[in-house]
Design an enzyme around this catalytic site. Structure first.
Site, PDB file in Angstrom:
ATOM      1  CD  GLU A  46     -16.754 -24.209  -9.069  1.00  0.00           C
ATOM      2  OE1 GLU A  46     -17.417 -24.777  -8.190  1.00  0.00           O
ATOM      3  OE2 GLU A  46     -15.674 -23.618  -8.831  1.00  0.00           O
ATOM      4  CB  SER A  84      -1.412 -20.191 -10.006  1.00  0.00           C
ATOM      5  OG  SER A  84      -1.672 -19.985 -11.381  1.00  0.00           O
ATOM      6  CE  LYS A  95      -8.277 -23.026  -9.541  1.00  0.00           C
ATOM      7  NZ  LYS A  95      -9.208 -21.907  -9.263  1.00  0.00           N
TER       8      LYS A  95
HETATM    9  C1  LIG Z   1      -3.187 -22.910 -12.606  1.00  0.00           C
HETATM   10  C2  LIG Z   1      -4.356 -22.007 -12.440  1.00  0.00           C
HETATM   11  N1  LIG Z   1      -4.148 -20.727 -12.118  1.00  0.00           N
HETATM   12  C3  LIG Z   1      -5.169 -19.871 -11.962  1.00  0.00           C
HETATM   13  C4  LIG Z   1      -6.475 -20.266 -12.145  1.00  0.00           C
HETATM   14  C5  LIG Z   1      -7.558 -19.255 -11.996  1.00  0.00           C
HETATM   15  O1  LIG Z   1      -8.312 -19.399 -10.847  1.00  0.00           O
HETATM   16  P1  LIG Z   1      -8.121 -18.417  -9.620  1.00  0.00           P
HETATM   17  O2  LIG Z   1      -8.285 -17.031 -10.150  1.00  0.00           O
HETATM   18  O3  LIG Z   1      -9.207 -18.791  -8.671  1.00  0.00           O
HETATM   19  O4  LIG Z   1      -6.789 -18.639  -9.058  1.00  0.00           O
HETATM   20  C6  LIG Z   1      -6.745 -21.600 -12.470  1.00  0.00           C
HETATM   21  C7  LIG Z   1      -8.127 -22.078 -12.649  1.00  0.00           C
HETATM   22  O5  LIG Z   1      -8.424 -23.130 -13.069  1.00  0.00           O
HETATM   23  C8  LIG Z   1      -5.647 -22.481 -12.616  1.00  0.00           C
HETATM   24  O6  LIG Z   1      -5.849 -23.768 -12.946  1.00  0.00           O
END
Ligand SMILES: Cc1ncc(COP(=O)(O)O)c(C=O)c1O
Lengths: 279, 406
Positions: free
Chosen positions: B121, B388, B99
């Site tokens: 948000e 992620s 993020k």
């Molecule tokens: C670690 C992590 N991965 C994935 C996501 C999902 O969001 P996005 O699909 O925008 O990557 C989030 C959302 O809070 C997250 O914290």
């Protein structure tokens, strides 16, 4: 275009007074009660009716209209039923213009063509769709105008002179000037600022310019009406519905009369508006 | 799914109206229209401004910790007995997820535009933490809208945001999750148009957000592409990422979209199963509609009312998906599959035990898909997965489900 809207504004112009435009939420608190509210509006002094189409995610609305939409959805309101309200209203009132107001997704899912055909058949005169700015005119605005339904555009304080022509280009019926940046139900803006803004818009269009957001009392209506071709009241009417409900959220014997009495008061204010302006 | 023509390149979208095929667009109130046009023109300038790009790269290197490593998961690969598994380790970034890549980019834009207040948000709280972090770093006041349900299940992140000086406002409308938080942020924005910058946390919303967030996140895929070429001398066979709004996924996918040999797989939250109401699989089980400024796949009923999703992972608990994913699904370039809550929880524990990495519940969904696929693939094949975020924020949720005391 359906004739009702232009006829109504022409008549009011001849009478020398602004229009009172009343918003309420279709299906709030239930279908039958909201039909009774709708039928009571013209007698109480509403010149144009804005019929709210409930949506699960009303991003431009404050708490009062959010809750009204939730009550309606909980009571089983759908877009088809909102059109049905208009149809039943038209059985006894052939003259009061009806404008549907809401968000695009329920219309998109209903199907634009079918929606416009059904809306026309149910006696709808105009549409206000909050999340369809001029950039999105191909979605609904152009098809609506082709079928003869007015597309009423919102103008706001962020709509500057450079942008106004784009916003007004495919507008018809009237222009709805939202007198402040914010969500529905915010505080009343300074009426003197409103009159400047109305004149600014009038420099770009011959359409009537109606003003809303924050009008809550007959005095507000009078002050805003002095500067505009129409006064839009929504949150305060929806609040009358909310205030009349039983503890478990059901309609009571007072629901329809609370709205009618309140609208009668607003009408008195609007009718007195030009007297002030002439002073 | 809707039929769409196969384009010459999958990397050229959106068009000037912000559309990816029929998806995307600018479905916002008139009050916001001038703001998103301003943002677009500022973004166009920043994109090609060497000074902006240099500042972005410098903060990436020294503040976020980029490039993030590409890691060969040796023990997991051995255990599954099939394809070689590589992780792009976005969980090692400052603040613990991808993020921050987007937040650094957008805060630089906000500064450029002379804005003085940040709103955001958040679902899992990762974007809220990243927003609060960059707001602290650049000296902006920051308001974070967070569904009341999420405030409860992501308590550690709420505390982190408050420590960082952000105001966290719990949103009780609707079910109190991410979609409701986004509604409330939009309401704030229409009210405070002059000074406020809306820092959207995923590759969704009105144009130019989906494109802009993608471009800030594409650093993930750009680095990973180069790293895998260095490590293996070739491209991966499959790239897998979890999809909430879709920012980490589009970030790793985008640089591979015009490599036809690379299979692209997005993993949606299957929640408690697709036959019921408790899931967030917008593409697998939803239909196109219009919400939060864009047309995209949504969970909705026959009247066009948006449904509340469910996922064990707050970050995937959103009934929509970024518009570019909808288009990639329709064109067939990417495939989207659901993973259930229990599968993600199992994967979470597997990775923790085998590799000593506690993943967030969001990428645990991607991991569960890796665990399904790898054994069916050859030992000479390669899977690249976007890890992620790290799972520290989720330990309380997981403990509760496993019946353990923390
Ligand atoms: C670690 C992590 N991965 C994935 C996501 C999902 O969001 P996005 O699909 O925008 O990557 C989030 C959302 O809070 C997250 O914290």
């Amino acid at each position: 275009m359906t004739a009702r809207m232009d006829t109504r504004f022409a008549t009011l112009k001849a009478e020398g007074r602004p229009a009172l435009i009343t918003y309420f939420m279709g299906g709030d608190p239930d279908f039958e009660t909201s039909l009774a509210i709708m039928k009571a509006l013209p007698g109480a002094g509403a010149d144009v009716i804005e019929l709210g189409m409930p949506f699960s995610d009303p991003m431009a609305d404050g708490p009062a209209i959010q809750l009204a939409g939730q009550r309606a959805l909980k009571a089983g309101q759908t877009l088809a039923k909102t059109l049905e309200l208009a149809k039943l209203f038209r059985e006894t009132d052939k003259d009061t213009p009806i404008v549907l107001m809401g968000y695009y997704n329920p219309i998109y899912i209903y199907g634009v063509e079918k929606f416009l055909d059904d809306a026309l058949a149910c006696g709808i005169d105009g549409l206000i769709v909050v999340d369809l700015p001029a950039e999105m005119d191909d979605e609904l605005c152009i098809p609506a105008l082709e079928k003869g339904i007015n597309f009423i555009r919102l103008a706001t304080p962020t709509t500057d002179d450079k942008r106004l022509p784009k916003v007004l280009k495919n507008s018809s019926g009237f222009v709805y000037y939202i007198s402040m940046n914010g969500i529905t139900g915010s505080a009343l803006p300074d009426p003197s600022l409103v009159s400047g803004a109305v004149n600014r818009i009038k420099g770009h269009t011959d359409l009537p310019v109606c003003v809303g957001f924050g009008v809550k009392t007959a005095d507000h209506a009078k002050a805003i009406g002095a500067a505009a071709d129409g006064v839009v009241v929504g949150t305060a009417i929806v609040a009358q519905v909310a205030g009349s409900l039983s503890k478990d959220g059901a309609a009571t014997a007072d629901t329809v009369s609370a709205v009618a009495t309140f609208v009668r008061g607003l009408a008195t204010g609007v009718h007195a508006a030009r007297l002030v302006a002439a002073e | 799914m809707n039929q769409a023509a196969t384009p010459n390149s999958f990397r050229s979208g959106p068009d000037e109206d912000g559309r990816f095929g029929i998806y995307g667009g600018r479905f916002v109130a008139e009050t916001l229209m001038p703001l998103i046009l301003d943002l677009q023109s500022e973004w166009e300038k920043a994109k090609t401004d060497p000074e902006f790009q240099a500042e972005l790269a410098s903060l990436g290197a020294h503040y976020i910790g980029r490039p993030s490593p590409l890691y060969f998961a040796e023990r997991l690969t051995e255990e599954l007995g099939g394809a070689k598994i590589y992780f792009k380790r976005e969980e090692l970034n400052h603040t613990g997820s991808h993020k921050i890549n987007n937040c650094i980019g957008q805060i630089l834009l906000a500064k450029r535009m002379g804005k003085t207040r940040i709103i955001a948000e958040t679902g899992a709280g990762q974007h809220g933490v990243a927003s609060a972090t960059v707001a602290a770093r650049f000296g902006f006041p920051c308001v974070v809208y967070m569904g009341a349900t999420d405030v409860e299940r992501q308590a550690p992140n709420v505390f982190r945001m408050r420590l960082l000086g952000a105001e966290v406002i719990p949103v009780t409308a609707g079910n109190g999750t991410l979609k409701d938080a986004m509604n409330e942020a939009l309401r704030d924005w229409v009210t405070n148009v002059d000074d406020t910058y809306y820092l959207i946390g995923t590759a969704a919303g009105p144009h130019p957000y989906p494109e802009m967030v993608r471009d800030f996140q594409a650093v993930i895929g750009t680095e990973a592409r180069q790293q895998i070429l260095e490590a293996e001398g070739r491209l991966p066979d499959v790239v897998i990422a979890a999809v909430g709004g879709g920012s980490n996924a589009i970030g790793i996918f985008h640089p591979f979209l015009d490599d036809p040999s690379v299979k692209i797989v997005g993993v949606e939250a299957g929640g408690k199963g697709l036959d019921g109401e408790e899931h967030c699989a917008s593409i697998t089980a939803g239909s196109p509609g219009v919400l939060h400024g864009n047309r995209t796949y949504l969970l909705q009923d026959g009247d066009g009312q948006i449904k509340e999703g469910h996922s064990v992972s707050a970050g995937l608990d959103y009934p929509g998906i970024g518009p570019e994913h909808s288009w990639l699904a329709d064109t067939g370039r990417a495939e989207y599959v659901p993973i259930m809550d229990h599968e993600a929880l199992e994967a979470f524990q597997t990775l923790t035990r085998l590799e000593g990495i506690i993943p967030a519940l969001e990428p645990s969904h991607a991991l569960a898909e890796v665990i399904k696929r790898a054994p069916k693939m050859g030992k000479d094949e390669i899977i690249l997965m976007n890890l992620s975020g790290r799972g520290d924020k989720d330990i309380f949720t997981v403990a509760k489900i496993l019946g353990m005391e923390v």
